[in-house]
Design an enzyme around this catalytic site. Sequence first.
Site, PDB file in Angstrom:
ATOM      1  N   GLU A 139       5.929 -11.422   1.415  1.00  0.00           N
ATOM      2  CA  GLU A 139       6.912 -11.060   0.394  1.00  0.00           C
ATOM      3  C   GLU A 139       6.430 -11.445  -0.996  1.00  0.00           C
ATOM      4  OE1 GLU A 139      11.726 -11.665  -0.417  1.00  0.00           O
ATOM      5  OE2 GLU A 139      10.639 -13.100   0.835  1.00  0.00           O
TER       6      GLU A 139
ATOM      7  N   LYS B 271      14.940  -4.540  -0.060  1.00  0.00           N
ATOM      8  CA  LYS B 271      15.629  -5.617   0.646  1.00  0.00           C
ATOM      9  C   LYS B 271      17.134  -5.447   0.473  1.00  0.00           C
ATOM     10  CE  LYS B 271      15.370 -10.714   0.761  1.00  0.00           C
ATOM     11  NZ  LYS B 271      14.587 -11.851   0.194  1.00  0.00           N
TER      12      LYS B 271
ATOM     13  N   CYS C  93      12.386 -10.295   4.587  1.00  0.00           N
ATOM     14  CA  CYS C  93      12.795 -11.698   4.648  1.00  0.00           C
ATOM     15  C   CYS C  93      14.236 -11.915   5.119  1.00  0.00           C
ATOM     16  CB  CYS C  93      12.525 -12.373   3.309  1.00  0.00           C
ATOM     17  SG  CYS C  93      12.476 -14.193   3.441  1.00  0.00           S
TER      18      CYS C  93
END
Length: 326
Positions: A63, A146, A188
Site C-alpha cells: 500500500e 479503497k 488494507c
Amino acid sequence: MLTITALTPPESLSRTRETGRTPLRVGLVQHRWHENEQDLRAELDEGIAAAAKLGARVVFLPELTLSRYPAFVEGGDNPGRQAEDLLSGPTFTFAAKAAAEHGVLVHASLYERNDSENGVQYEDGLGFNTAILVAPSGELLAHTRKLHIPVTAGYYEDTYFRGGPADNPYPVHTAEALGGVKLGLPTCWDEWFPEVARAYSLGGAEILVYPTAIGSEPDHPQFDTQPLWQQVIVGNGIANGTFMVVPNRHGGEGLITFYGSSFISDPYGRILAQAPRDESAVLVADLDLQQREDWLALFPFLATRRPDTYGALTEPVDHASPFGRA
C-alpha cells in the site's frame, strides 16, 4: 533481498476433475520505506526483477508504494497536497517502467489526487487510496479505490482519504495477459470486512490482492495484532474460495512499526509463502487456480447462502451503537 518460493502448488484436497489450467506464478515484494527516493525505488525494482527472473507473471507491491505512510498524524487542512495524478504521477510511471523492463504486470498503490469526477466536485481536500495494475505496454489494466477507511489512533486515514464510490465498488478484473484469471484489488482495511471478500467471490474473483500498511498500535504498544490480521484474511479466503495475496511493508515510520509478514494463501487456508516481520523479501508462488472450484464444490458456501435473511447488513451504520444494538 530475501527470496522465498513455493513453486509447486500443494495438492488440491477435494479435486474430482482436471481442467488443464496451468498454475499461475505470482510474485510479491515486501519492502521498507526509504527517505532517499532512489534507494526506495531501487529496492522495489530489485524485488520486481527477482520475481520476474523466477518466472512470476505479475508482481504485487504494498500500500502507498512510493510514499511514507502519512496517517500516523491527522491530515490537517490540505492533506491532498501529498496526492498524485493517477496516470501521470510517480507511482504509475514507476510501475509502467518496471513492467516494461521486466516483462511482467506490476500492481502498485498510490494516494490519488481527484477533485472532481462524473460531474461531482469534491470540496473535502481529500484523495483516494487507489490500487493499480499496469501492463508492460504501459496500459492501465485496472484500478480500484479503497472503500473502508480506518479512523483509529496512528491510522487517521479518514483525514487523508475518502472512501471509494458505491458505484461498482467491487470490480473483478479479467487479466487476459494472465490466462484470464479474475482479480479483485481491494486495499488494507478492506481486508477485515467479510462482506468485501464475499462480494468479490460472488463476482467470480479467484485472487484477492490486499496492498497493506499495518503494524503496531500506538495506544496499545504491547498488543501484537499480526496473528489476528492474518487469521481474518486467511479465514475470508476459506469462506469464499479465494487465493489471498497480501503485500505489507516493514520498518518504523513515525509512530508505527510495520510488521511485514506478507503472505500468499490458498482457498484451503494454507500459507504458501510468508515473509518475515522485519526484512525485505520477495515471495514467488504457483497458484493452482482450479482449487477455488474444488473447494467450493465440496463446501458450497455461495450456493447455500440465505440473502433473504441478510437485510440488517444493508441498513445504514448506526454510529450511536458502535458495538451493535444492546
